[in-house]
Design a protein around this motif. Structure first.
Motif, PDB file in Angstrom:
ATOM      1  N   MET A   1      34.223   3.065  17.656  1.00 49.88           N
ATOM      2  CA  MET A   1      32.675   3.372  18.059  1.00 49.88           C
ATOM      3  C   MET A   1      32.842   4.095  19.291  1.00 49.88           C
ATOM      4  O   MET A   1      32.015   4.901  19.744  1.00 49.88           O
ATOM      5  CB  MET A   1      31.878   2.099  18.229  1.00 49.88           C
ATOM      6  N   ARG A   2      33.950   4.170  20.249  1.00 54.42           N
ATOM      7  CA  ARG A   2      34.183   4.581  21.268  1.00 54.42           C
ATOM      8  C   ARG A   2      34.285   6.296  21.191  1.00 54.42           C
ATOM      9  O   ARG A   2      34.033   7.006  21.921  1.00 54.42           O
ATOM     10  CB  ARG A   2      35.517   4.248  22.114  1.00 54.42           C
TER      11      ARG A   2
ATOM     12  N   ILE B   1      26.248  -3.357  27.946  1.00 53.62           N
ATOM     13  CA  ILE B   1      27.309  -4.409  27.158  1.00 53.62           C
ATOM     14  C   ILE B   1      27.366  -4.115  25.552  1.00 53.62           C
ATOM     15  O   ILE B   1      26.368  -4.378  25.236  1.00 53.62           O
ATOM     16  CB  ILE B   1      26.887  -5.686  27.486  1.00 53.62           C
ATOM     17  N   GLY B   2      28.356  -3.308  25.252  1.00 54.07           N
ATOM     18  CA  GLY B   2      28.471  -3.105  23.827  1.00 54.07           C
ATOM     19  C   GLY B   2      27.844  -1.828  23.509  1.00 54.07           C
ATOM     20  O   GLY B   2      26.756  -1.631  22.879  1.00 54.07           O
ATOM     21  N   ALA B   3      28.443  -0.938  24.109  1.00 50.76           N
ATOM     22  CA  ALA B   3      27.761   0.406  24.245  1.00 50.76           C
ATOM     23  C   ALA B   3      27.699   1.209  23.035  1.00 50.76           C
ATOM     24  O   ALA B   3      26.837   2.128  22.878  1.00 50.76           O
ATOM     25  CB  ALA B   3      28.707   1.374  25.205  1.00 50.76           C
ATOM     26  N   GLY B   4      28.656   0.900  22.040  1.00 42.57           N
ATOM     27  CA  GLY B   4      28.703   1.529  20.612  1.00 42.57           C
ATOM     28  C   GLY B   4      28.880   3.086  20.750  1.00 42.57           C
ATOM     29  O   GLY B   4      29.594   3.519  21.475  1.00 42.57           O
ATOM     30  N   THR B   5      28.109   3.988  20.147  1.00 38.16           N
ATOM     31  CA  THR B   5      27.905   5.070  20.226  1.00 38.16           C
ATOM     32  C   THR B   5      27.237   5.845  21.259  1.00 38.16           C
ATOM     33  O   THR B   5      27.159   7.067  21.494  1.00 38.16           O
ATOM     34  CB  THR B   5      27.463   5.962  18.893  1.00 38.16           C
ATOM     35  N   GLY B   6      26.600   5.153  22.056  1.00 34.46           N
ATOM     36  CA  GLY B   6      26.177   5.510  23.537  1.00 34.46           C
ATOM     37  C   GLY B   6      24.692   5.782  23.407  1.00 34.46           C
ATOM     38  O   GLY B   6      24.205   6.289  24.497  1.00 34.46           O
ATOM     39  N   ARG B   7      23.694   5.079  22.546  1.00 34.01           N
ATOM     40  CA  ARG B   7      22.531   5.424  22.825  1.00 34.01           C
ATOM     41  C   ARG B   7      21.784   4.685  24.123  1.00 34.01           C
ATOM     42  O   ARG B   7      21.313   5.256  24.777  1.00 34.01           O
ATOM     43  CB  ARG B   7      21.511   4.646  21.487  1.00 34.01           C
ATOM     44  N   VAL B   8      22.324   3.411  24.393  1.00 32.57           N
ATOM     45  CA  VAL B   8      21.736   3.004  25.820  1.00 32.57           C
ATOM     46  C   VAL B   8      22.498   3.420  26.930  1.00 32.57           C
ATOM     47  O   VAL B   8      21.814   3.802  27.851  1.00 32.57           O
ATOM     48  CB  VAL B   8      22.005   1.335  25.962  1.00 32.57           C
ATOM     49  N   THR B   9      23.785   3.935  26.757  1.00 36.28           N
ATOM     50  CA  THR B   9      24.359   4.644  27.841  1.00 36.28           C
ATOM     51  C   THR B   9      23.609   6.066  28.059  1.00 36.28           C
ATOM     52  O   THR B   9      23.276   6.246  29.510  1.00 36.28           O
ATOM     53  CB  THR B   9      25.938   5.110  27.538  1.00 36.28           C
TER      54      THR B   9
END
Length: 250
Positions: A71-72, A43-51
């Motif tokens: 950010m996407r 939730i709120g992936a930003g530039t994708g660190r958690v993804t």
């Protein structure tokens, strides 16, 4: 949130902050992502660190929710560089979680570096959407916002980074402003000792205590889990919802 929020910060985030953030998200959420059996919701992936961390640590699909277009863009570029078979396990939702209307897609939800940026009304609208997206017994892990307004200005200076002939740097200044926290980012780029560019972007943050968040989430079927090793994270589990069949990666 507007589509062009983070238009300035998106250029600088990965250069100045993402390395330390990558280390932190592995520390905070890596074991939880590895235990997922249905899906991981970012939730709120930003530039994708958690993804990206969730893709590496889990064997399930990942839903990355990021409404900010700026950010996407780096998130999609990062995903595009992955092998096709790995990329197929990520779905990017270009809207808020409420608008995405996901139902029973995950047993682990992670909300990193996001809750503080949501006004109280937006926060309240998020909780039922999270409950719908999780299955019973699923976990919600969220990074806590500041518990109160700062008594004095707080400055954080980012380590300087060199990219080719240019040096990138900046700082973040947090200060109380009414019932909100004003967070100003100053970025700069230098070359041969001269200032080439300077940019400023300001965001607002809203404080909330751990007890307040627990109370709000309990209204939507969540119950607290044991306190985490890192007190910056609140862990909750969903005690009611819809059953969904598990779907693991091959």
């Amino acid at each position: 949130m507007q589509p062009d929020d983070y238009a300035v910060s998106a250029e600088f985030y990965d250069v100045l902050q993402a390395h330390q953030d990558e280390i932190r998200v592995h520390h905070l959420y890596g074991r939880d992502a590895g235990r997922a059996r249905l899906g991981v919701l970012d939730i709120g992936a930003g530039t994708g660190r958690v993804t990206m961390m969730s893709l590496m640590e889990s064997r399930v699909g990942v839903h990355a929710v990021e409404p900010a277009r700026a950010m996407r863009a780096p998130l999609m570029t990062r995903l595009a560089s992955l092998p096709t078979e790995l990329r197929e396990w990520v779905t990017v939702h270009p809207q808020t979680l409420e608008e995405a209307a996901l139902h029973g897609v995950a047993d682990v939800a992670i909300c990193h570096n996001t809750i503080a940026c949501l006004a109280p009304a937006a926060r309240q609208a998020l909780w039922p959407a999270v409950a719908r997206a999780l299955v019973p017994g699923g976990s919600l892990l969220l990074q806590l916002p500041p518990a109160r307004l700062p008594d004095k200005d707080i400055m954080r200076v980012f380590p300087r980074q060199r990219v080719g002939r240019h040096e990138y740097g900046g700082d973040m200044l947090m200060s109380a402003d009414g019932d909100r926290i004003r967070t100003r980012f100053d970025y700069w780029v230098r070359g041969s000792g001269n200032a080439l560019r300077e940019h400023i972007e300001t965001f607002w943050m809203w404080p909330a205590t751990r007890a307040e968040l627990i109370g709000d989430l309990e209204k939507h079927g969540f119950a607290p889990l044991l306190r985490r090793d890192d007190p910056a994270v609140l862990a909750m589990t969903l005690s009611s919802g819809n059953n969904v069949l598990h779907s693991r990666r091959p």
